[in-house]
Enzyme design. Sequence first.
Site, PDB file in Angstrom:
ATOM      1  N   LYS A  45      32.349 -71.996   1.949  1.00 25.67           N
ATOM      2  CA  LYS A  45      31.865 -71.060   0.944  1.00 25.67           C
ATOM      3  C   LYS A  45      30.554 -70.411   1.384  1.00 25.67           C
ATOM      4  CE  LYS A  45      33.647 -74.044  -2.735  1.00 25.67           C
ATOM      5  NZ  LYS A  45      33.233 -74.970  -3.823  1.00 25.67           N
ATOM      6  N   GLY A  46      29.822 -71.106   2.255  1.00 26.70           N
ATOM      7  CA  GLY A  46      28.433 -70.752   2.540  1.00 26.70           C
ATOM      8  C   GLY A  46      28.187 -69.340   3.038  1.00 26.70           C
ATOM      9  N   GLU A 101      29.497 -66.944   9.863  1.00 21.83           N
ATOM     10  CA  GLU A 101      29.126 -68.271   9.360  1.00 21.83           C
ATOM     11  C   GLU A 101      27.739 -68.230   8.718  1.00 21.83           C
ATOM     12  OE1 GLU A 101      29.603 -70.949   8.243  1.00 21.83           O
ATOM     13  OE2 GLU A 101      30.430 -72.471   9.556  1.00 21.83           O
ATOM     14  N   ASP A 102      27.463 -69.204   7.884  1.00 23.64           N
ATOM     15  CA  ASP A 102      26.124 -69.291   7.294  1.00 23.64           C
ATOM     16  C   ASP A 102      25.134 -69.940   8.252  1.00 23.64           C
ATOM     17  OD1 ASP A 102      27.333 -71.782   7.107  1.00 23.64           O
ATOM     18  OD2 ASP A 102      26.920 -72.068   4.981  1.00 23.64           O
ATOM     19  N   ASP A 105      24.740 -75.717  12.939  1.00 22.72           N
ATOM     20  CA  ASP A 105      23.854 -76.877  12.879  1.00 22.72           C
ATOM     21  C   ASP A 105      24.202 -77.776  14.068  1.00 22.72           C
ATOM     22  OD1 ASP A 105      22.586 -79.287  12.089  1.00 22.72           O
ATOM     23  OD2 ASP A 105      22.676 -78.732  10.003  1.00 22.72           O
ATOM     24  N   LYS A 134      20.410 -73.525  13.848  1.00 24.69           N
ATOM     25  CA  LYS A 134      19.550 -74.711  13.935  1.00 24.69           C
ATOM     26  C   LYS A 134      19.760 -75.317  15.323  1.00 24.69           C
ATOM     27  CE  LYS A 134      19.511 -77.353   9.967  1.00 24.69           C
ATOM     28  NZ  LYS A 134      19.810 -78.561   9.140  1.00 24.69           N
ATOM     29  N   PHE A 155      16.843 -78.818   5.825  1.00 26.76           N
ATOM     30  CA  PHE A 155      18.063 -78.575   5.053  1.00 26.76           C
ATOM     31  C   PHE A 155      17.784 -77.371   4.157  1.00 26.76           C
ATOM     32  CE2 PHE A 155      21.229 -78.906   1.774  1.00 26.76           C
ATOM     33  CZ  PHE A 155      22.360 -79.107   2.543  1.00 26.76           C
ATOM     34  N   VAL A 156      18.528 -76.314   4.397  1.00 28.98           N
ATOM     35  CA  VAL A 156      18.230 -75.043   3.724  1.00 28.98           C
ATOM     36  C   VAL A 156      19.237 -74.736   2.624  1.00 28.98           C
ATOM     37  CG1 VAL A 156      16.914 -73.954   5.572  1.00 28.98           C
ATOM     38  CG2 VAL A 156      19.401 -73.849   5.615  1.00 28.98           C
ATOM     39  N   ASP A 162      24.126 -74.218  -0.105  1.00 29.97           N
ATOM     40  CA  ASP A 162      24.012 -75.038  -1.315  1.00 29.97           C
ATOM     41  C   ASP A 162      23.388 -76.402  -1.055  1.00 29.97           C
ATOM     42  OD1 ASP A 162      26.434 -75.902   0.136  1.00 29.97           O
ATOM     43  OD2 ASP A 162      26.664 -77.261  -1.564  1.00 29.97           O
TER      44      ASP A 162
HETATM   45  P1  XMP Z   1      27.759 -77.911  11.795  1.00 33.84           P
HETATM   46  O1  XMP Z   1      26.910 -79.151  11.818  1.00 33.84           O
HETATM   47  O2  XMP Z   1      29.219 -78.222  11.936  1.00 33.84           O
HETATM   48  O3  XMP Z   1      27.503 -77.371  10.355  1.00 33.84           O
HETATM   49  O4  XMP Z   1      27.276 -76.872  12.771  1.00 33.84           O
HETATM   50  C1  XMP Z   1      28.027 -76.236   9.936  1.00 33.84           C
HETATM   51  C2  XMP Z   1      28.296 -76.261   8.447  1.00 33.84           C
HETATM   52  O5  XMP Z   1      27.540 -77.246   7.741  1.00 33.84           O
HETATM   53  C3  XMP Z   1      26.889 -76.700   6.617  1.00 33.84           C
HETATM   54  N1  XMP Z   1      25.421 -76.841   6.784  1.00 33.84           N
HETATM   55  C4  XMP Z   1      24.512 -76.635   5.839  1.00 33.84           C
HETATM   56  N2  XMP Z   1      24.645 -76.261   4.555  1.00 33.84           N
HETATM   57  N3  XMP Z   1      22.305 -76.305   4.297  1.00 33.84           N
HETATM   58  C5  XMP Z   1      23.536 -76.104   3.791  1.00 33.84           C
HETATM   59  O6  XMP Z   1      23.663 -75.749   2.635  1.00 33.84           O
HETATM   60  C6  XMP Z   1      22.073 -76.677   5.582  1.00 33.84           C
HETATM   61  O7  XMP Z   1      20.924 -76.844   6.005  1.00 33.84           O
HETATM   62  C7  XMP Z   1      23.241 -76.855   6.384  1.00 33.84           C
HETATM   63  N4  XMP Z   1      23.404 -77.218   7.673  1.00 33.84           N
HETATM   64  C8  XMP Z   1      24.758 -77.187   7.877  1.00 33.84           C
HETATM   65  C9  XMP Z   1      27.297 -75.265   6.570  1.00 33.84           C
HETATM   66  O8  XMP Z   1      28.301 -75.127   5.618  1.00 33.84           O
HETATM   67  C10 XMP Z   1      27.852 -74.927   7.928  1.00 33.84           C
HETATM   68  O9  XMP Z   1      28.960 -74.086   7.838  1.00 33.84           O
HETATM   69 MG    MG Z   2      29.671 -73.347   6.066  1.00 33.84          MG
END
Ligand code: XMP
Ligand code: MG
Length: 182
Positions: A45-46, A101-102, A105, A134, A155-156, A162
């Site tokens: 959803k992000g 993507e949002d 990470d 990140k 954590f944003v 969200d």
């Molecule tokens: P990865 O670790 O797979 O993460 O690269 C990607 C997905 O994890 C969620 N994500 C976050 N959501 N605040 C959030 O609200 C954060 O700081 C955060 N870090 C990772 C996000 O959905 C992303 O698609």
């Molecule tokens: Mg996401």
Amino acid sequence: MKNVNLSDIKVLFDENEIRTKVKEIANKLNEYYKDEEVCIVCVLKGAVIFATDLVRELTMPLTMEFIRLSSYGHSTASSGKVNAVDIKLPDLTGKNVLIVEDIIDTGLTAKFLLDFIALNFKTKSTKFVSLLDKKCSRQADVEADYYCFEIDDKFVVGYGLDYDSKFRNLKFIGYADKSVIK
Ligand code: XMP
Ligand code: MG
């Protein structure tokens, strides 16, 4: 999960900074694709707020697809396992695919999706644009082709992101101190 209030959230990037950056990235994409048609793949959803702002700055013909992946569940740390909640896509063979993507990470979600697309379709091109990067917590060997902001280990929330399903509607991108969320 701890209860977090709006007053616990500090601004990282405000509405104006986001708007300016989104336009800057859109201009780069307009320059890159010119008049070529693009299929946008928005990761729910992000990324929904970023994607809807971004596409309105894009000038090439485009279509939009939405998929849903999840790696966090009800936590603020990646589970390390990507869950394809809904990954139904049309045939992307021969298309220019732009994943939106949002945040990247650990990179596990991005890697999963890029591998999925490479395995299933012979696209004309596959590019990845992320609102946030990140880089410091990367586990998978993956980079965004375009991103708006690099962030450190926070954590944003806001602008689509969200905490416990809340704060997606904030106009800014903010963070809560680790002591507040843990
Ligand atoms: P990865 O670790 O797979 O993460 O690269 C990607 C997905 O994890 C969620 N994500 C976050 N959501 N605040 C959030 O609200 C954060 O700081 C955060 N870090 C990772 C996000 O959905 C992303 O698609
Ligand atoms: Mg996401």
